[in-house]
Write an enzyme that holds these catalytic residues in place. Structure first.
Site, short mmCIF file in Angstrom:
data_model
loop_
_atom_site.label_atom_id
_atom_site.label_comp_id
_atom_site.label_asym_id
_atom_site.label_seq_id
_atom_site.Cartn_x
_atom_site.Cartn_y
_atom_site.Cartn_z
N CYS A 157 0.81 -1.21 0.00
CA CYS A 157 0.00 0.00 0.00
C CYS A 157 0.84 1.26 0.00
CB CYS A 157 -0.93 0.02 1.22
SG CYS A 157 -2.19 -1.28 1.18
N ARG A 185 -4.94 6.07 -1.50
CA ARG A 185 -5.28 4.64 -1.49
C ARG A 185 -5.58 4.16 -0.08
NH1 ARG A 185 -1.62 -0.60 -3.38
NH2 ARG A 185 -3.32 -2.08 -3.29
#
Length: 301
Positions: free
Chosen positions: A195, A241
């Site tokens: 991530c 994100r």
């Protein structure tokens, strides 16, 4: 009854004729690197944080093919460059060392040196200049040592977690943070390497540089400024994100956050990065236009 014999495809025949001289080289490259590619596809490239590797390889091959005609035109009449031999020797040494000792950065990185050396030996300096970006782009698929990745990734994850926590807190969400673990409502989320890690940053950096190469701006100011801005743009996209995953988990549950919508959040990462790059480029174009208009405006006596 008259029959007509179909004429051979001149374009196809021409392509085959042009590739025939390179057939021994292609066979040699296949013998060297197909085992390496198999190890990559069944090893690190199968991991979430390394998914950019096959994409970078495909784009690099496309860039080589895209520039091939321009390369042949630029290298017409040029003599081979003997500096290709040292590059080929370095490449083979790196490959042998990397393959035998399991050092991915040497094994995979050797292909860049090898292709550069072969271009010099076969087509000369102009060929290497025509294909420099495709070879440079291959750097983004070279696996980095785990120690380097871990050293850089942890501070990045901490920074992304900190910013995401504060943005969601200001938006009124019940969120807390312990290191790289976010707790939003009843759910806890670990900000993983995929991530907000170094590989994600490199992937977005590659995306930005590819954009610069494809649009081919004439302005040195815009190219340099946008290249520098790609780093904060990549960081911002990572934050977006993580925020998206946090909101998905908070509103739809943990299964949604870790299931299909987790992959969708990956698409959000790249779409947001691309939109930020295009927006920054548009803003730079506007500012450059203002600067040029100001420079050409006649001054009052």
């Amino acid at each position: 009854m008259n029959t007509t014999t179909p004429l051979p495809d001149p374009a196809g025949a021409s392509m085959v004729t042009r590739l025939l001289p390179y057939l021994p080289i292609m066979v040699g490259l296949a013998l060297l690197y197909l085992p390496s590619l198999y190890d990559l596809f069944t090893g690190i490239w199968a991991q979430d944080e390394q998914f950019h590797g096959p994409i970078v390889l495909a784009i690099s091959l496309w860039l080589l093919q895209r520039n091939w005609a321009r390369m042949e035109e630029a290298s017409k009449g040029q003599q081979p460059n003997a500096w290709g031999w040292p590059l080929v020797a370095i490449a083979l040494l790196l490959y042998a060392l990397g393959r035998s000792q399991g050092i991915g950065i040497f094994e995979v990185g050797s292909v860049i040196w090898l292709l550069a050396g072969l271009l010099l030996l076969l087509r000369g300096t102009s060929a290497l200049k025509a294909q420099w970006f495709a070879l440079f782009f291959m750097l983004f698929m070279v696996p980095l040592p785990a120690q380097v990745v871990d050293l850089v990734t942890m501070p990045m994850k901490m920074a992304v977690s900190y910013v995401a926590e504060n943005v969601l807190y200001l938006a009124g969400y019940p969120i807390g943070r312990n290191g790289v673990v976010l707790q939003i409502g009843q759910y806890m989320l670990l900000v993983a390497d995929a991530c907000a890690g170094l590989h994600t940053l490199l992937t977005l950096e590659a995306l930005g540089l590819l954009y610069l190469n494809l649009v081919r701006r004439d302005s040195v100011f815009r190219n340099i400024t946008l290249a520098v801005l790609i780093v904060p743009i990549s960081f911002t996209a990572n934050v977006i994100r993580v925020i998206a995953l946090s909101l998905i988990t908070y509103h739809f549950g943990n299964e949604a956050g870790q299931g299909f919508l987790h992959g969708f959040a990956g698409m959000v990462l790249f779409l947001s990065a691309l939109l930020l790059i295009i927006s920054s480029d548009t803003l730079l174009q506007f500012l450059e236009g203002l600067r040029k208009r100001g420079a050409h405006r006649p001054s009052n006596a």
